[in-house]
Structures are given as C-alpha cells and as structure tokens.
Scaffold this motif. Structure first.
Motif, PDB file in Angstrom:
ATOM      1  N   ASP A  18       0.560  -1.356   0.012  1.00 17.53           N
ATOM      2  CA  ASP A  18       0.008  -0.130   0.032  1.00 17.53           C
ATOM      3  C   ASP A  18       0.838   1.118   0.031  1.00 17.53           C
ATOM      4  OD1 ASP A  18      -2.432  -1.544   0.251  1.00 17.53           O
ATOM      5  OD2 ASP A  18      -2.333  -1.320   2.417  1.00 17.53           O
ATOM      6  N   ILE A  19       2.192   1.204   0.289  1.00 14.44           N
ATOM      7  CA  ILE A  19       2.898   2.309   0.212  1.00 14.44           C
ATOM      8  C   ILE A  19       2.988   3.355  -0.815  1.00 14.44           C
ATOM      9  CG2 ILE A  19       4.997   1.445  -0.520  1.00 14.44           C
ATOM     10  CD1 ILE A  19       4.763   4.067   2.352  1.00 14.44           C
ATOM     11  N   TRP A  20       2.797   2.872  -1.982  1.00 17.05           N
ATOM     12  CA  TRP A  20       2.662   4.054  -3.099  1.00 17.05           C
ATOM     13  C   TRP A  20       1.363   4.563  -2.896  1.00 17.05           C
ATOM     14  CZ3 TRP A  20       6.970   5.609  -4.533  1.00 17.05           C
ATOM     15  CH2 TRP A  20       8.198   4.868  -4.586  1.00 17.05           C
ATOM     16  N   GLU A  21       0.464   3.812  -2.718  1.00 14.07           N
ATOM     17  CA  GLU A  21      -0.942   4.486  -2.550  1.00 14.07           C
ATOM     18  C   GLU A  21      -1.230   5.477  -1.680  1.00 14.07           C
ATOM     19  OE1 GLU A  21      -3.677   4.867  -4.854  1.00 14.07           O
ATOM     20  OE2 GLU A  21      -2.254   3.590  -6.133  1.00 14.07           O
ATOM     21  N   ILE A  22      -0.534   5.109  -0.422  1.00 13.04           N
ATOM     22  CA  ILE A  22      -0.362   6.108   0.761  1.00 13.04           C
ATOM     23  C   ILE A  22       0.394   7.266   0.162  1.00 13.04           C
ATOM     24  CG2 ILE A  22       0.498   6.467   2.987  1.00 13.04           C
ATOM     25  CD1 ILE A  22      -0.175   3.421   3.460  1.00 13.04           C
ATOM     26  N   ARG A  23       1.535   7.032  -0.266  1.00 13.40           N
ATOM     27  CA  ARG A  23       2.382   8.294  -0.758  1.00 13.40           C
ATOM     28  C   ARG A  23       1.713   9.060  -1.352  1.00 13.40           C
ATOM     29  NH1 ARG A  23       8.059   4.922  -1.401  1.00 13.40           N
ATOM     30  NH2 ARG A  23       8.771   5.059   0.836  1.00 13.40           N
ATOM     31  N   LYS A  24       0.860   8.718  -2.425  1.00 19.29           N
ATOM     32  CA  LYS A  24       0.205   9.576  -3.457  1.00 19.29           C
ATOM     33  C   LYS A  24      -0.744  10.372  -2.834  1.00 19.29           C
ATOM     34  CE  LYS A  24      -1.410   6.683  -6.766  1.00 19.29           C
ATOM     35  NZ  LYS A  24      -1.531   6.030  -7.903  1.00 19.29           N
ATOM     36  N   LEU A  25      -1.637   9.670  -1.968  1.00 16.03           N
ATOM     37  CA  LEU A  25      -2.608  10.325  -1.001  1.00 16.03           C
ATOM     38  C   LEU A  25      -2.004  11.553  -0.151  1.00 16.03           C
ATOM     39  CD1 LEU A  25      -4.756   7.512   0.502  1.00 16.03           C
ATOM     40  CD2 LEU A  25      -5.729   9.581  -0.918  1.00 16.03           C
ATOM     41  N   VAL A  26      -0.811  11.146   0.608  1.00 23.59           N
ATOM     42  CA  VAL A  26      -0.058  12.162   1.304  1.00 23.59           C
ATOM     43  C   VAL A  26       0.357  13.449   0.603  1.00 23.59           C
ATOM     44  CG1 VAL A  26       1.932  12.627   2.748  1.00 23.59           C
ATOM     45  CG2 VAL A  26       0.344  10.648   3.214  1.00 23.59           C
ATOM     46  N   PHE A  27       1.166  13.144  -0.790  1.00 25.82           N
ATOM     47  CA  PHE A  27       1.462  14.103  -1.437  1.00 25.82           C
ATOM     48  C   PHE A  27       0.227  15.056  -2.183  1.00 25.82           C
ATOM     49  CE2 PHE A  27       5.447  11.738  -2.168  1.00 25.82           C
ATOM     50  CZ  PHE A  27       6.427  12.644  -1.952  1.00 25.82           C
ATOM     51  N   SER A  28      -0.804  14.427  -2.614  1.00 31.77           N
ATOM     52  CA  SER A  28      -1.932  15.020  -3.040  1.00 31.77           C
ATOM     53  C   SER A  28      -2.603  16.082  -2.028  1.00 31.77           C
ATOM     54  CB  SER A  28      -3.178  14.083  -3.372  1.00 31.77           C
ATOM     55  OG  SER A  28      -3.584  13.434  -2.289  1.00 31.77           O
ATOM     56  N   ALA A  29      -2.531  15.812  -0.767  1.00 30.81           N
ATOM     57  CA  ALA A  29      -2.805  16.726   0.224  1.00 30.81           C
ATOM     58  C   ALA A  29      -1.889  17.922   0.749  1.00 30.81           C
ATOM     59  CB  ALA A  29      -3.210  15.886   1.430  1.00 30.81           C
ATOM     60  N   LYS A  30      -0.537  17.507   0.101  1.00 33.04           N
ATOM     61  CA  LYS A  30       0.460  18.582   0.623  1.00 33.04           C
ATOM     62  C   LYS A  30       0.739  18.364   1.857  1.00 33.04           C
ATOM     63  CE  LYS A  30      -0.728  21.790  -3.082  1.00 33.04           C
ATOM     64  NZ  LYS A  30      -1.709  20.962  -4.018  1.00 33.04           N
ATOM     65  N   LEU A  31       0.961  17.137   2.522  1.00 37.85           N
ATOM     66  CA  LEU A  31       1.293  17.024   4.091  1.00 37.85           C
ATOM     67  C   LEU A  31       2.733  16.529   3.956  1.00 37.85           C
ATOM     68  CD1 LEU A  31      -1.859  14.954   5.259  1.00 37.85           C
ATOM     69  CD2 LEU A  31      -1.189  17.437   5.604  1.00 37.85           C
ATOM     70  N   ASP A  32       3.261  16.437   4.986  1.00 37.92           N
ATOM     71  CA  ASP A  32       4.695  15.890   5.170  1.00 37.92           C
ATOM     72  C   ASP A  32       4.726  14.634   5.019  1.00 37.92           C
ATOM     73  OD1 ASP A  32       7.235  15.684   6.192  1.00 37.92           O
ATOM     74  OD2 ASP A  32       6.521  15.685   8.391  1.00 37.92           O
TER      75      ASP A  32
END
Length: 159
Positions: A18-32
């Motif tokens: 799941d790590i790549w989907e998690i990274r995409k979500l976090v980047f899309s929200a402009k979070l750390d």
C-alpha cells in the motif's frame, strides 16, 4: 458520536504493497511526506481502492496522529471521522497532532484541544520545529498543535 463506514468500505491495517498509494494520498494533500512507514498506517478501502489513510506515529512518551487524508470524492461521508476515532482507540501514549488552524474545529469534536508550544513534549518539538518556524516566515500558514484530552484518567481506585 457514532460513525459507520459505507457498506462497500473496510478499515484495515496498511500492508507493504500500500505504500505507493499512501504516498500519493499524502502528496496530493500537500502533507509532510517524510517518515511514511506503512506499518504505522490504517487505510480505508472502498470498492478495492484506498480512499483514506492515517498514521499513528510513536515517539518516546508520546504519539502523533498524522497523515490523515481522504480522497476528495469520498469526503463528507464520515471516513475521516471514522479513521480519527480508530486511531485514537489505537493510541497507548499521550496523543498529539499538528494541523492547519482551519481544521482545529474538526479535531475538537474528538476531544483534542489546542496547546501552547511549552506543553509540547520534547520529542514532538523536534518534529514540529520546522513547520512552526515556517509559520513564522510565511504568516499565511497557521498551524495548531493539539493534544487529545477526550478521556478522563481515574485518579483513585474508586473509578
């Protein structure tokens, strides 16, 4: 306060795939995007697609609720609230978070309260120092540090 997942959704611990989907979500929200460890995440999967995530990070003597993201198409359905409640229940140390000031009211409904910088535990001060410094440089960014105080700790043996 009761939150229910839609029938096509399931809450589960994240897996290494799941790590790549998690990274995409976090980047899309402009979070750390630093310190994203799939082992610390819970995800909500709807129709076999990850639509929300959040992590519970452990520090010495404290935990941080962070990286909470719900895809825009799935917002306003209680998924973020469901995930916050789940992460609160998983916490086993004093729980903190750092959020944009406009999210303060959202977290207040779960028992989080804004705290002063001097109340932040040392390990979290190290983590939050950069973002707090950035808010001084760019006043348009307003961040709050909050602590979960939604539970009462018994002070004697009668409770």
């Amino acid at each position: 306060m009761s939150f229910v997942l839609p029938p096509e959704c399931v809450l589960r611990p994240a897996s290494d795939s799941d790590i790549w989907e998690i990274r995409k979500l976090v980047f899309s929200a402009k979070l750390d995007p630093t310190q994203l460890r799939w082992q610390q995440f819970s995800v909500i999967e709807c129709d076999k697609k990850i639509v929300a995530c959040g992590q519970l990070r452990s520090f010495s003597g404290a935990q941080e609720l962070s990286s909470l993201v719900v895809l825009p198409a799935w917002r306003k359905q209680g998924l973020g609230s469901y995930l916050v409640k789940h992460l609160i229940q998983q916490a086993n140390q004093p729980l903190y978070l750092e959020c944009a000031s406009w999210l303060e009211q959202f977290y207040t409904q779960f028992g989080f309260v804004s705290i002063s910088w001097r109340e932040v535990p040392s390990p979290l001060k190290e983590k939050f120092r950069f973002t707090q410094f950035a808010t001084k440089l760019i006043p348009l960014i307003s961040l709050k540090v909050m602590q979960y105080r939604g539970f009462e700790t018994p002070t004697d043996g009668n409770k």
